[in-house]
Design an enzyme around this catalytic site. Structure first.
Site, PDB file in Angstrom:
ATOM      1  N   ASP A 204       0.868  -1.182   0.000  1.00  0.00           N
ATOM      2  CA  ASP A 204       0.000   0.000   0.000  1.00  0.00           C
ATOM      3  C   ASP A 204       0.902   1.228   0.000  1.00  0.00           C
ATOM      4  OD1 ASP A 204      -2.332   1.766   0.407  1.00  0.00           O
ATOM      5  OD2 ASP A 204      -3.352  -0.088   0.948  1.00  0.00           O
ATOM      6  N   HIS A 275      -2.816   3.206  -4.668  1.00  0.00           N
ATOM      7  CA  HIS A 275      -2.245   2.754  -3.391  1.00  0.00           C
ATOM      8  C   HIS A 275      -0.831   2.194  -3.609  1.00  0.00           C
ATOM      9  CE1 HIS A 275      -5.555   3.565  -0.676  1.00  0.00           C
ATOM     10  NE2 HIS A 275      -6.397   2.986  -1.487  1.00  0.00           N
ATOM     11  N   GLU A 339      -9.731   2.838  -5.271  1.00  0.00           N
ATOM     12  CA  GLU A 339      -9.315   4.204  -4.929  1.00  0.00           C
ATOM     13  C   GLU A 339      -8.102   4.683  -5.742  1.00  0.00           C
ATOM     14  OE1 GLU A 339     -10.853   4.549  -0.375  1.00  0.00           O
ATOM     15  OE2 GLU A 339      -8.938   3.531  -0.615  1.00  0.00           O
ATOM     16  N   ASP A 432     -12.180  -2.382  11.369  1.00  0.00           N
ATOM     17  CA  ASP A 432     -11.498  -1.219  11.936  1.00  0.00           C
ATOM     18  C   ASP A 432     -12.565  -0.256  12.478  1.00  0.00           C
ATOM     19  OD1 ASP A 432     -12.394  -0.720   9.325  1.00  0.00           O
ATOM     20  OD2 ASP A 432     -10.708   0.600   8.817  1.00  0.00           O
TER      21      ASP A 432
HETATM   22  C1  ACM Z   1     -10.799  -0.299   0.531  1.00  0.00           C
HETATM   23  O1  ACM Z   1     -11.263  -0.250   1.686  1.00  0.00           O
HETATM   24  N1  ACM Z   1     -10.184   0.751   0.009  1.00  0.00           N
HETATM   25  C2  ACM Z   1     -10.908  -1.503  -0.275  1.00  0.00           C
END
Ligand code: ACM
Ligand code: ZN
Length: 554
Positions: A204, A275, A339, A432
């Site tokens: 990431d 990412h 994203e 989370d």
């Molecule tokens: C994600 O939570 N960006 C897959």
């Protein structure tokens, strides 16, 4: 698919057994309406329990074919830990114990049939995995009789199989790094809950965590950041400590083998095209601007992504995946796809030239081009790709599986167009998020996903037809770790929510009437997990102060 008693008489037996085992103030006396089930999570499909409680003792006469040697060893090792020495009373005279393990391919692949009667354990599985799951059930059925200082096992008959083929858990090791010892402990908990997939989020913006021999800078540079965001996002506070870590290929192989012994496949995730800051900090020539970049210190989404107009990007990613494929034998690789801002692509000469040359109408179609190109590479090597639901935008790659995270819409669209999908919607699969409203909860990203919500989740949306629903392979929970810094905290976020998801995915979707009974079993299982050193969040469980005599062998 609800847990079924094959005979009402066994409800009576179950009550009697628990009254005996839990002493004069059994846990469920707080709520007389609740009949505790078999102390197993996930609950088996069908079960009978008798009232003979034989003591586990002495040698086990074990027969198993060579193909089940690993499972036989699991049983032997458990037996040696819980079969106790000589009895104290005449009632507990030695009894000859035997066990027979076998494969019966007429059973569902991961299913099993387990019988315990007159000192004989008979376990047939649809495969070695089925036998392994039968053993997990067997181990949870054994209990300590503290008064007599022995372990006992009731007579049992169980037939069991999973509702869903994909029973997964994800862990982000980029935002914070978790070492091999923790990953193995995590895999142990998954195996006990009959979960069969570990989605390892290895790369990431904030760190590249897997050694790639051809590109050493990925871990030498991309594995480390010069500080980390601390506390709530709104504070925008950063420390200046160098932070990082990565797994060597040898460690990866060790973890893959450890998981395989527990019938867990690992799906590695390599994020692209977004990412990707950690990779681009190591190899900035693969970004659109081709200028130096830093491994991200803060959380969020970043504009610098892999350049889709540069053929070197694809050559690099193919080299990386070739090494990844050599390490992970499973059929799936996850290539992210979420994203990915299109800011750089829209201003990049190479990316805009690619769009023109390929007749792509916008940057969404360029993303689709990117994913499809990587899919062709993976498919040609016998691998299937999974991507987050953004891979639907601009056209889905022909053989891709969609992981639906922005709600269920992506999974529904995928299933309706004949693609497989895995459900992991933010509610209730993002762990989370907070699990209680207690103001003392450790800081979390937001959201509210208590155990109850997880337990009542049905991964198959009502709007799908029976045929479309077959494309919903199952579900998984995700633990993103921006705000999760330690193994203890990770366990706290995962447990006991994982017990609830395991039951949904194995036993099948649950009803709110099942919650009270599940709470009893979740409390029992949590006791066992705590005895093994897991940090289990207390909110959903019955109070610690209640008499609770039942203990499983370790
Ligand atoms: C994600 O939570 N960006 C897959
Ligand atoms: Zn570009």
């Amino acid at each position: 698919m609800a847990c079924r008693f094959t005979s009402l008489k066994f409800i009576g037996h179950a009550l009697l057994i628990w009254a005996v085992l839990w002493g004069s103030a059994p846990l469920w006396s707080q709520n007389n309406a609740v009949t505790p089930g078999l102390p197993v999570i996930p609950a088996p499909s069908t079960w009978n329990v008798g009232d003979e409680h034989a003591v586990l003792r002495g040698a086990l006469n074990l027969r198993a074919p060579a193909a089940l040697e690993r499972e036989a060893e699991v049983l032997r090792s458990w037996w040696s830990r819980c079969s106790l020495p000589a009895p104290r009373t005449a009632q507990q005279q030695p009894k000859e114990w035997s066990a027979q393990l076998s494969v019966d391919t007429s059973l569902p692949t991961e299913g099993y049939r387990l019988r315990v009667r007159a000192g004989k354990i008979t376990l047939e599985g649809g495969s070695d995995a089925g036998v392994f799951y039968g053993l997990q059930t067997l181990f949870q059925c054994a209990h300590e009789d503290t008064a007599a200082a022995v372990y006992r096992l009731a007579e049992l008959e169980i037939e069991d199989r999973p509702a869903f083929a994909y029973r997964g858990m994800h862990l982000d090791v980029s935002r914070h790094f978790f070492d091999v010892a923790f990953i193995k402990k995590h895999l142990d908990a998954l195996a006990r809950a009959k979960m069969n997939t570990f989605h390892w989020h290895l790369t990431d913006d904030q760190g590249w965590r897997i050694e790639i021999k051809k590109y050493p800078l990925l871990t030498q540079v991309g594995g480390w950041r010069s500080g980390s965001q601390q506390g709530p996002y709104s504070l925008q506070y950063f420390d200046t400590l160098r932070y990082g870590g990565f797994y060597t290929q040898e460690e990866i192989r060790e973890v893959v083998a450890y998981a395989a012994e527990r019938h867990i496949r690992i799906i590695p995730e390599l994020e692209m095209p977004g990412h990707a800051l950690a990779a681009l900090a190591a190899y900035p020539e693969l970004s659109c601007r081709q200028k130096p970049l830093e491994v991200a210190r803060g959380w969020g989404v970043f504009d610098d992504v892999f350049c889709a107009g540069n053929d070197s990007t694809f050559a690099f990613l193919e080299d990386v995946l070739a090494e990844v494929f050599a390490l992970f034998p499973g059929e799936y690789v996850h290539i992210g796809g979420d994203e990915c801002p299109k800011t750089r692509w829209n201003e990049c000469a190479r990316c805009t030239a690619r769009m023109r040359a390929e007749g792509l109408k916008d940057a969404h179609e360029l993303q689709s081009y990117f994913i499809q190109r990587m899919e062709r590479f993976a498919n040609a090597r016998g691998k299937k790709i999974i991507g987050w639901d953004e891979i639907l935008e601009g056209g889905l790659a022909p053989n891709a599986t969609v992981m639906s995270w922005r709600g269920e819409a992506g999974g529904i669209a995928a299933a309706k167009s004949g693609h497989d999908a895995i459900m992991t919607p933010g509610t209730p699969c993002y762990w989370d998020h907070y699990q209680s409203k207690d103001p003392g909860e450790p800081h979390a990203i937001g959201g509210f996903n208590p155990v109850e919500l997880v337990y009542l989740y049905n991964p198959v949306p009502a709007e799908l037809s029976t045929d479309e629903a077959k494309h919903i392979l199952g579900a998984q929970a995700n633990l993103w770790t921006e705000y999760v810094l330690t193994p203890e905290h990770a366990e706290y976020m995962i447990l006991p929510r994982q017990l609830a998801l395991a039951e949904v995915l194995w036993t099948g979707p649950r009803r709110s009437e099942d919650l009270a009974e599940f709470r009893i079993r979740a409390t029992q299982r949590s006791r066992a997990l705590k005895a093994r050193g897991f940090n289990v969040a207390p909110h959903f469980l019955l109070p610690e102060s209640k008499p609770f005599r039942r203990r499983e062998p370790k």
